[in-house]
Design a protein around this motif. Structure first.
Motif, short mmCIF file in Angstrom:
data_model
loop_
_atom_site.label_atom_id
_atom_site.label_comp_id
_atom_site.label_asym_id
_atom_site.label_seq_id
_atom_site.Cartn_x
_atom_site.Cartn_y
_atom_site.Cartn_z
N LEU A 404 0.83 -1.21 0.00
CA LEU A 404 0.00 0.00 0.00
C LEU A 404 0.86 1.26 0.00
O LEU A 404 0.51 2.27 -0.62
N LEU A 405 2.02 1.21 0.68
CA LEU A 405 2.94 2.35 0.67
C LEU A 405 3.47 2.59 -0.75
O LEU A 405 3.52 3.74 -1.21
N LEU A 406 3.87 1.53 -1.42
CA LEU A 406 4.33 1.66 -2.81
C LEU A 406 3.21 2.18 -3.71
O LEU A 406 3.44 3.00 -4.60
N PHE A 407 2.00 1.70 -3.46
CA PHE A 407 0.85 2.17 -4.22
C PHE A 407 0.61 3.66 -3.98
O PHE A 407 0.31 4.42 -4.92
N THR A 408 0.75 4.09 -2.73
CA THR A 408 0.60 5.51 -2.38
C THR A 408 1.62 6.37 -3.12
O THR A 408 1.29 7.43 -3.65
N LEU A 409 2.86 5.91 -3.17
CA LEU A 409 3.91 6.65 -3.87
C LEU A 409 3.64 6.69 -5.38
O LEU A 409 3.93 7.68 -6.05
N ALA A 410 3.08 5.60 -5.91
CA ALA A 410 2.72 5.58 -7.34
C ALA A 410 1.65 6.63 -7.63
O ALA A 410 1.73 7.35 -8.64
N VAL A 411 0.65 6.72 -6.75
CA VAL A 411 -0.40 7.74 -6.91
C VAL A 411 0.20 9.13 -6.79
O VAL A 411 -0.18 10.06 -7.51
N ALA A 412 1.19 9.28 -5.89
CA ALA A 412 1.81 10.59 -5.65
C ALA A 412 2.59 11.09 -6.86
O ALA A 412 2.47 12.27 -7.25
N TYR A 413 3.38 10.23 -7.46
CA TYR A 413 4.31 10.67 -8.50
C TYR A 413 3.87 10.36 -9.92
O TYR A 413 4.51 10.81 -10.88
N PHE A 414 2.82 9.60 -10.06
CA PHE A 414 2.26 9.32 -11.39
C PHE A 414 0.76 9.61 -11.34
O PHE A 414 -0.06 8.69 -11.36
N PRO A 415 0.40 10.89 -11.25
CA PRO A 415 -1.02 11.25 -11.06
C PRO A 415 -1.96 10.72 -12.14
O PRO A 415 -3.12 10.43 -11.87
N GLY A 416 -1.44 10.56 -13.37
CA GLY A 416 -2.28 10.04 -14.43
C GLY A 416 -2.79 8.65 -14.16
O GLY A 416 -3.79 8.20 -14.75
N PHE A 417 -2.13 7.96 -13.22
CA PHE A 417 -2.51 6.63 -12.79
C PHE A 417 -3.96 6.60 -12.28
O PHE A 417 -4.68 5.62 -12.46
N VAL A 418 -4.38 7.70 -11.63
CA VAL A 418 -5.74 7.74 -11.06
C VAL A 418 -6.59 8.87 -11.63
O VAL A 418 -7.80 8.92 -11.39
N THR A 419 -5.96 9.80 -12.37
CA THR A 419 -6.73 10.95 -12.86
C THR A 419 -7.09 10.84 -14.35
O THR A 419 -7.70 11.76 -14.90
N TRP A 420 -6.75 9.72 -14.99
CA TRP A 420 -7.03 9.60 -16.42
C TRP A 420 -8.54 9.61 -16.71
O TRP A 420 -8.98 10.20 -17.70
N LEU A 421 -9.32 8.98 -15.83
CA LEU A 421 -10.77 8.91 -16.07
C LEU A 421 -11.44 10.26 -15.89
O LEU A 421 -12.20 10.70 -16.78
N PRO A 422 -11.21 10.98 -14.75
CA PRO A 422 -11.82 12.32 -14.65
C PRO A 422 -11.32 13.28 -15.73
O PRO A 422 -12.07 14.14 -16.18
N SER A 423 -10.06 13.11 -16.17
CA SER A 423 -9.57 13.96 -17.27
C SER A 423 -10.29 13.63 -18.56
O SER A 423 -10.69 14.54 -19.31
N LEU A 424 -10.49 12.34 -18.80
CA LEU A 424 -11.19 11.91 -20.02
C LEU A 424 -12.62 12.41 -20.05
O LEU A 424 -13.15 12.78 -21.11
N MET A 425 -13.26 12.46 -18.86
CA MET A 425 -14.66 12.87 -18.78
C MET A 425 -14.82 14.38 -18.62
O MET A 425 -15.93 14.88 -18.48
N GLY A 426 -13.69 15.12 -18.62
CA GLY A 426 -13.75 16.57 -18.58
C GLY A 426 -13.93 17.20 -17.22
O GLY A 426 -14.39 18.34 -17.12
N PHE A 427 -13.55 16.47 -16.14
CA PHE A 427 -13.70 17.04 -14.79
C PHE A 427 -12.39 17.58 -14.24
O PHE A 427 -12.30 17.95 -13.08
N MET A 428 -11.34 17.62 -15.08
CA MET A 428 -10.06 18.19 -14.66
C MET A 428 -9.57 19.16 -15.74
O MET A 428 -9.85 18.98 -16.92
#
Length: 428
Positions: A404-428
């Motif tokens: 989970l710590l590694l996962f947290t760091l992945a979210v921290a430094y690779f934001p597209g990992f979790v923000t691709w869907l809201p970006s695709l749908m126009g919420f970012m």
């Protein structure tokens, strides 16, 4: 300087085991006293009331009620039975069921404690019957329970949005990406442990058995479907969705399944009211605390200090993650969200960090804190169900917390990992 004294006083009171509400309230009042009339208590009180007078926050009691009535009314059991027929035949059978069921349940409850205390009890019983050792059973149950605050709806997301004004749809979509990613990581870990330890699994079910379990769970499964489709399609808001799911689950458990009688329904209402009173009290005094902190210009001081000594965006993000995880080891995630978020908003602007990215990063870091002693409420509830010392379960949680710590760091430094869907749908 007064703001720093206020924060230190709050921390000291909590270390002395004084409850959160008195700690925040006393620290706020003491700070007001130190300003020698510089602030008016009336203006602070009105600000606190206005903060609670939020349409978004109306979703909180409804999601809490939904989680309780699902556990009481057979919805949880039907979801678990369907999950067992669907994935129980895979390596690590019941552990895979545990994760899959928590994903579905997370789409309705919004809190890891509701998952661990309700669905978790069913999962633990089933895994014990299949002769899984208690350490593995508890660690999988606790690790999968944190899917609830990630997969929408999430109570912490509702609170975060009410503070920052970030897009709740964008937050929900990013949370869905994070939740599914964490579930897949856990499933891969289960596969590894299952092959290594030769854990049992169910025989491959016949198609008619899967169909039977699906029919029995169909109405239960419709609750998250209604919730998510309604929100994502824009038919109704998150708060309106919460109200619809409350009505749906109430009718389902009282009229269709007939497992909740009027007397028990009234008890659930009272239990929810008690929980809401506590959460509302925390939010009220935490809002007052935040307003006092802002008026003492501590956030500005913090911004100046960080900018002066931390000119690297990556280092700032790392420090924030460590701070949130540390605080998560000591107090509830909702409290941390209310206290920390207003203080860091100005700094986020300096480092140009998107509110949705930061919100999900904070949420994931809080889930790590929720698993870690001494507070670690999710781990504590799971250990209590297992009748196991919390420290023993915490040791078994180490591989999951490392992942989970590694996962947290992945979210921290690779934001597209979790923000691709809201970006695709126009919420970012």
């Amino acid at each position: 300087m007064v703001g720093i004294y206020c924060f230190i006083l709050m921390v000291l009171l909590m270390i002395l085991s004084i409850p959160v509400i008195p700690s925040l309230g006393l620290a706020s009042v003491a700070t007001l006293a130190m300003t020698r009339g510089g602030f008016k208590i009336i203006s602070i009180s009105l600000g606190t009331i206005n903060a609670l007078n939020s349409f978004t926050l109306l979703a909180l009691p409804m999601f809490l009620f939904t989680g309780k009535i699902m556990n009481e009314g057979g919805i949880t059991t039907r979801i678990f039975n369907f999950a067992r027929k669907l994935v129980g035949w895979l390596p690590g059978g019941m552990a895979m069921v545990n994760i899959f069921a928590s994903m579905v349940f997370g789409g309705m409850s919004g809190t890891s404690t509701a998952d661990a205390g309700g669905l978790g009890a069913i999962e633990i019983k089933a895994m014990r019957e299949d002769r899984y050792d208690d350490e593995f059973t508890g660690s999988v149950t606790a690790a999968s329970a944190i899917l609830s605050p990630l997969i929408p709806p999430s109570l912490n997301v509702v609170i975060y949005v009410s503070i920052t004004g970030a897009s709740i749809m964008g937050m929900f979509m990013a949370g869905l990406c994070a939740g599914v990613a964490w579930a897949l990581i856990m499933m891969l870990m289960v596969q590894f442990f299952a092959h290594k330890r030769n854990y049992a699994r169910d025989p491959l079910p016949k198609l008619r058995e899967v169909w039977k379990a699906f029919k029995e769970a169909f109405l239960s499964l419709m609750a998250p479907v209604i919730l998510l489709i309604g929100i994502y399609s824009g038919v109704f808001t998150a708060t309106e969705a919460a109200a619809i799911v409350v009505v749906y689950c109430t009718v389902l458990t009282t009229v269709v399944y007939r497992l909740v009688n009027p007397q028990r329904l009234w008890e659930i209402f009272k239990e929810t009211a008690m929980d809401v009173t506590v959460i509302g009290g925390v939010l009220a005094v935490a809002t007052m605390f935040g307003q006092v902190i802002v008026r003492t210009k501590l956030p500005q001081t913090l911004v100046n200090l960080i900018v002066a000594y931390v000119d690297n965006r990556a280092l700032f993000i790392l420090l924030v993650v460590l701070l949130i995880v540390f605080l998560g080891m000591l107090m509830d995630g909702a409290v941390i969200t209310v206290i920390v978020t207003p203080m860091l908003l100005s700094v986020l602007e300096v480092f140009q960090i998107n509110l949705i990215h930061f919100g999900i990063l904070q949420l994931v870091a809080l889930t790590l804190g929720a698993l870690t002693p001494p507070y670690g409420m999710t781990t504590f509830i799971t250990a209590r169900i297992l009748n196991m010392p919390m420290l023993r379960l915490a040791k078994a949680m180490v591989p999951w917390m490392a992942a989970l710590l590694l996962f947290t760091l992945a979210v921290a430094y690779f934001p597209g990992f979790v923000t691709w869907l809201p970006s695709l749908m126009g919420f970012m």
